[in-house]
Scaffold this motif. Sequence first.
Motif, PDB file in Angstrom:
ATOM      1  N   ILE A   1     -20.353 -31.699  -0.919  1.00  0.00           N
ATOM      2  CA  ILE A   1     -20.460 -30.090  -1.511  1.00  0.00           C
ATOM      3  C   ILE A   1     -21.078 -29.989  -2.851  1.00  0.00           C
ATOM      4  N   GLN A   2     -22.492 -29.163  -3.491  1.00  0.00           N
ATOM      5  CA  GLN A   2     -23.015 -28.788  -4.232  1.00  0.00           C
ATOM      6  C   GLN A   2     -22.826 -28.170  -5.078  1.00  0.00           C
ATOM      7  N   ILE A   3     -22.282 -27.622  -6.047  1.00  0.00           N
ATOM      8  CA  ILE A   3     -22.082 -26.244  -6.015  1.00  0.00           C
ATOM      9  C   ILE A   3     -23.291 -25.674  -7.458  1.00  0.00           C
ATOM     10  N   GLN A   4     -23.948 -24.603  -6.915  1.00  0.00           N
ATOM     11  CA  GLN A   4     -25.341 -24.024  -7.144  1.00  0.00           C
ATOM     12  C   GLN A   4     -24.726 -22.791  -7.519  1.00  0.00           C
ATOM     13  N   THR A   5     -23.644 -22.715  -8.869  1.00  0.00           N
ATOM     14  CA  THR A   5     -23.838 -21.637  -9.103  1.00  0.00           C
ATOM     15  C   THR A   5     -24.664 -20.864  -9.557  1.00  0.00           C
ATOM     16  N   LEU A   6     -25.096 -19.559  -9.998  1.00  0.00           N
ATOM     17  CA  LEU A   6     -26.218 -19.488 -11.212  1.00  0.00           C
ATOM     18  C   LEU A   6     -25.209 -18.570 -12.345  1.00  0.00           C
ATOM     19  N   ASP A   7     -25.588 -19.665 -13.471  1.00  0.00           N
ATOM     20  CA  ASP A   7     -25.002 -19.763 -14.517  1.00  0.00           C
ATOM     21  C   ASP A   7     -26.036 -18.935 -15.550  1.00  0.00           C
TER      22      ASP A   7
ATOM     23  N   THR B   1     -31.416 -14.538 -17.882  1.00  0.00           N
ATOM     24  CA  THR B   1     -31.531 -14.952 -16.164  1.00  0.00           C
ATOM     25  C   THR B   1     -30.207 -13.957 -15.610  1.00  0.00           C
ATOM     26  N   ILE B   2     -29.965 -13.995 -14.503  1.00  0.00           N
ATOM     27  CA  ILE B   2     -29.649 -13.310 -13.101  1.00  0.00           C
ATOM     28  C   ILE B   2     -28.261 -14.215 -12.587  1.00  0.00           C
ATOM     29  N   TYR B   3     -27.147 -14.251 -12.594  1.00  0.00           N
ATOM     30  CA  TYR B   3     -26.374 -15.234 -12.446  1.00  0.00           C
ATOM     31  C   TYR B   3     -25.211 -14.281 -11.412  1.00  0.00           C
ATOM     32  N   ASN B   4     -24.204 -15.636 -10.262  1.00  0.00           N
ATOM     33  CA  ASN B   4     -23.536 -15.319  -9.400  1.00  0.00           C
ATOM     34  C   ASN B   4     -22.405 -15.540  -9.777  1.00  0.00           C
ATOM     35  N   ASP B   5     -21.431 -15.110  -8.594  1.00  0.00           N
ATOM     36  CA  ASP B   5     -19.899 -15.647  -8.818  1.00  0.00           C
ATOM     37  C   ASP B   5     -19.774 -17.580  -8.251  1.00  0.00           C
ATOM     38  N   LEU B   6     -20.394 -17.428  -7.722  1.00  0.00           N
ATOM     39  CA  LEU B   6     -20.319 -19.085  -6.195  1.00  0.00           C
ATOM     40  C   LEU B   6     -21.491 -18.903  -5.783  1.00  0.00           C
ATOM     41  N   GLY B   7     -21.932 -20.198  -5.621  1.00  0.00           N
ATOM     42  CA  GLY B   7     -22.503 -20.790  -4.880  1.00  0.00           C
ATOM     43  C   GLY B   7     -23.211 -21.947  -4.811  1.00  0.00           C
ATOM     44  N   PHE B   8     -22.748 -22.382  -4.036  1.00  0.00           N
ATOM     45  CA  PHE B   8     -23.004 -24.199  -2.959  1.00  0.00           C
ATOM     46  C   PHE B   8     -23.747 -24.574  -2.632  1.00  0.00           C
ATOM     47  N   ILE B   9     -24.116 -26.072  -2.203  1.00  0.00           N
ATOM     48  CA  ILE B   9     -24.888 -26.100  -0.860  1.00  0.00           C
ATOM     49  C   ILE B   9     -23.831 -27.317  -0.514  1.00  0.00           C
ATOM     50  N   VAL B  10     -23.486 -27.623   1.048  1.00  0.00           N
ATOM     51  CA  VAL B  10     -23.260 -28.370   2.033  1.00  0.00           C
ATOM     52  C   VAL B  10     -24.421 -29.383   2.791  1.00  0.00           C
ATOM     53  N   LYS B  11     -23.983 -30.338   2.000  1.00  0.00           N
ATOM     54  CA  LYS B  11     -25.172 -31.565   2.837  1.00  0.00           C
ATOM     55  C   LYS B  11     -25.940 -31.108   3.070  1.00  0.00           C
TER      56      LYS B  11
ATOM     57  N   LYS C   1     -28.211 -29.078   3.852  1.00  0.00           N
ATOM     58  CA  LYS C   1     -27.537 -27.847   5.154  1.00  0.00           C
ATOM     59  C   LYS C   1     -27.593 -26.037   5.513  1.00  0.00           C
ATOM     60  N   PHE C   2     -26.820 -26.410   4.377  1.00  0.00           N
ATOM     61  CA  PHE C   2     -26.038 -24.903   4.306  1.00  0.00           C
ATOM     62  C   PHE C   2     -26.464 -24.689   2.780  1.00  0.00           C
ATOM     63  N   VAL C   3     -26.129 -23.317   2.499  1.00  0.00           N
ATOM     64  CA  VAL C   3     -26.055 -23.003   0.847  1.00  0.00           C
ATOM     65  C   VAL C   3     -25.499 -21.529   0.803  1.00  0.00           C
TER      66      VAL C   3
ATOM     67  N   LYS D   1     -44.603 -28.669   5.204  1.00  0.00           N
ATOM     68  CA  LYS D   1     -43.167 -27.090   4.909  1.00  0.00           C
ATOM     69  C   LYS D   1     -42.259 -28.321   3.906  1.00  0.00           C
ATOM     70  N   VAL D   2     -41.490 -27.325   3.192  1.00  0.00           N
ATOM     71  CA  VAL D   2     -40.764 -27.442   2.617  1.00  0.00           C
ATOM     72  C   VAL D   2     -39.281 -27.447   3.320  1.00  0.00           C
ATOM     73  N   LYS D   3     -38.283 -28.479   3.558  1.00  0.00           N
ATOM     74  CA  LYS D   3     -37.077 -28.330   3.812  1.00  0.00           C
ATOM     75  C   LYS D   3     -36.235 -27.637   2.706  1.00  0.00           C
ATOM     76  N   LEU D   4     -35.100 -26.034   3.160  1.00  0.00           N
ATOM     77  CA  LEU D   4     -34.617 -25.212   2.856  1.00  0.00           C
ATOM     78  C   LEU D   4     -32.802 -25.546   3.485  1.00  0.00           C
ATOM     79  N   PRO D   5     -31.479 -25.667   2.785  1.00  0.00           N
ATOM     80  CA  PRO D   5     -30.817 -25.088   3.359  1.00  0.00           C
ATOM     81  C   PRO D   5     -30.779 -23.966   4.485  1.00  0.00           C
ATOM     82  N   THR D   6     -29.296 -23.809   5.385  1.00  0.00           N
ATOM     83  CA  THR D   6     -29.511 -22.340   5.832  1.00  0.00           C
ATOM     84  C   THR D   6     -28.631 -21.618   5.311  1.00  0.00           C
ATOM     85  N   PRO D   7     -28.780 -20.639   4.454  1.00  0.00           N
ATOM     86  CA  PRO D   7     -28.260 -19.631   3.661  1.00  0.00           C
ATOM     87  C   PRO D   7     -27.177 -18.029   4.678  1.00  0.00           C
TER      88      PRO D   7
END
Length: 311
Positions: free
Chosen positions: A45-51, A57-67, A69-71, A112-118
């Motif tokens: 798990i990689q935390i990606q919360t926008l601070d 800048t915009i910021y949210n409560d919680l964001g994280f990426i898993v493997k 593959k998923f955001v 083509k770039v690779k993106l995690p599924t949101p």
Amino acid sequence: MTNDLSLNRKSKDSVFVKFFSYIKNVKQLYEEFHPEITDLTEDDIQIQTLDSAIVNTIYNDLGFIVKDKFVMLVEAQSSWNPNIALRMLFYLNETFRRYLTDTKQSEHSNSKVKLPTPEMYVIYTGDGVKPETVSLSEEFFDGNPDIELRVKVLSQINTTLAGQYIGFCKVFDTQRKLYENGILAAKETYRICIEKGYLIEFMKDHEKEVIDMMTQLFDEETMRKQYDIASRRESLEQGIKIGEERGLKLGEERGLKLGEERGMERGVKIGEERTKLSLASALITKGIMSLDEISQITGLPLEKIKTLTMS
């Protein structure tokens, strides 16, 4: 990976943010969203919360990426925001932008770039029944499928972390209405949540901090309400003052107009009186009529006619 992720927040500091600053809680949340996952580790798990470290800048409560593959983007809402799907679009855009930078990819490259599924969630703690899913296309584009984003809405109290957090918020809302003192409301909220089993491990490990956060929130809302009341009172007083000034001005205008009308009426009467007196004097001088006849013709009282004969 650290177990306590420090988030640089100010007004966004809350029990929610603090609770999910612990990676083990983020891991459990994801596993509750995806019970089919059985091999997840904290390192996946990689935390990606926008601070909000950068101004504007915009910021949210919680964001994280898993493997990779998923955001996952998760927002906590105490009052319903009809623009939540649009806000999630902004959060996702910024998260993907940062992800490309972190992974040294570019949308301008030939490959083509690779993106995690949101996946996007709203944990709604307010009142009223809300839909299970909010659609960007349905909310803003009459269901046009050319652009779509869906946000899942969680609003039920249950044994999951999201459900326990909702239960905690419901208890706190109730206690805030019962108590005028922030500390009493916070302590009673803490006691009831321990009794009901809401976020119990976290609450016990961070008792003082949680009570302090609830007390601060209570005090901020009390100050906000007092400010709103003071602002409404000031607006009312200003409105009364403006009304009085306009009323005085209108009164002066009406008074002036009324004075003019009465002055004209008085002037006409004086002019008519002088005309009658001149006519009576002329008739008296000619001596062709009696005083009674002159009174009838001019409309002047006989006594007034008699005074003219003595002048």
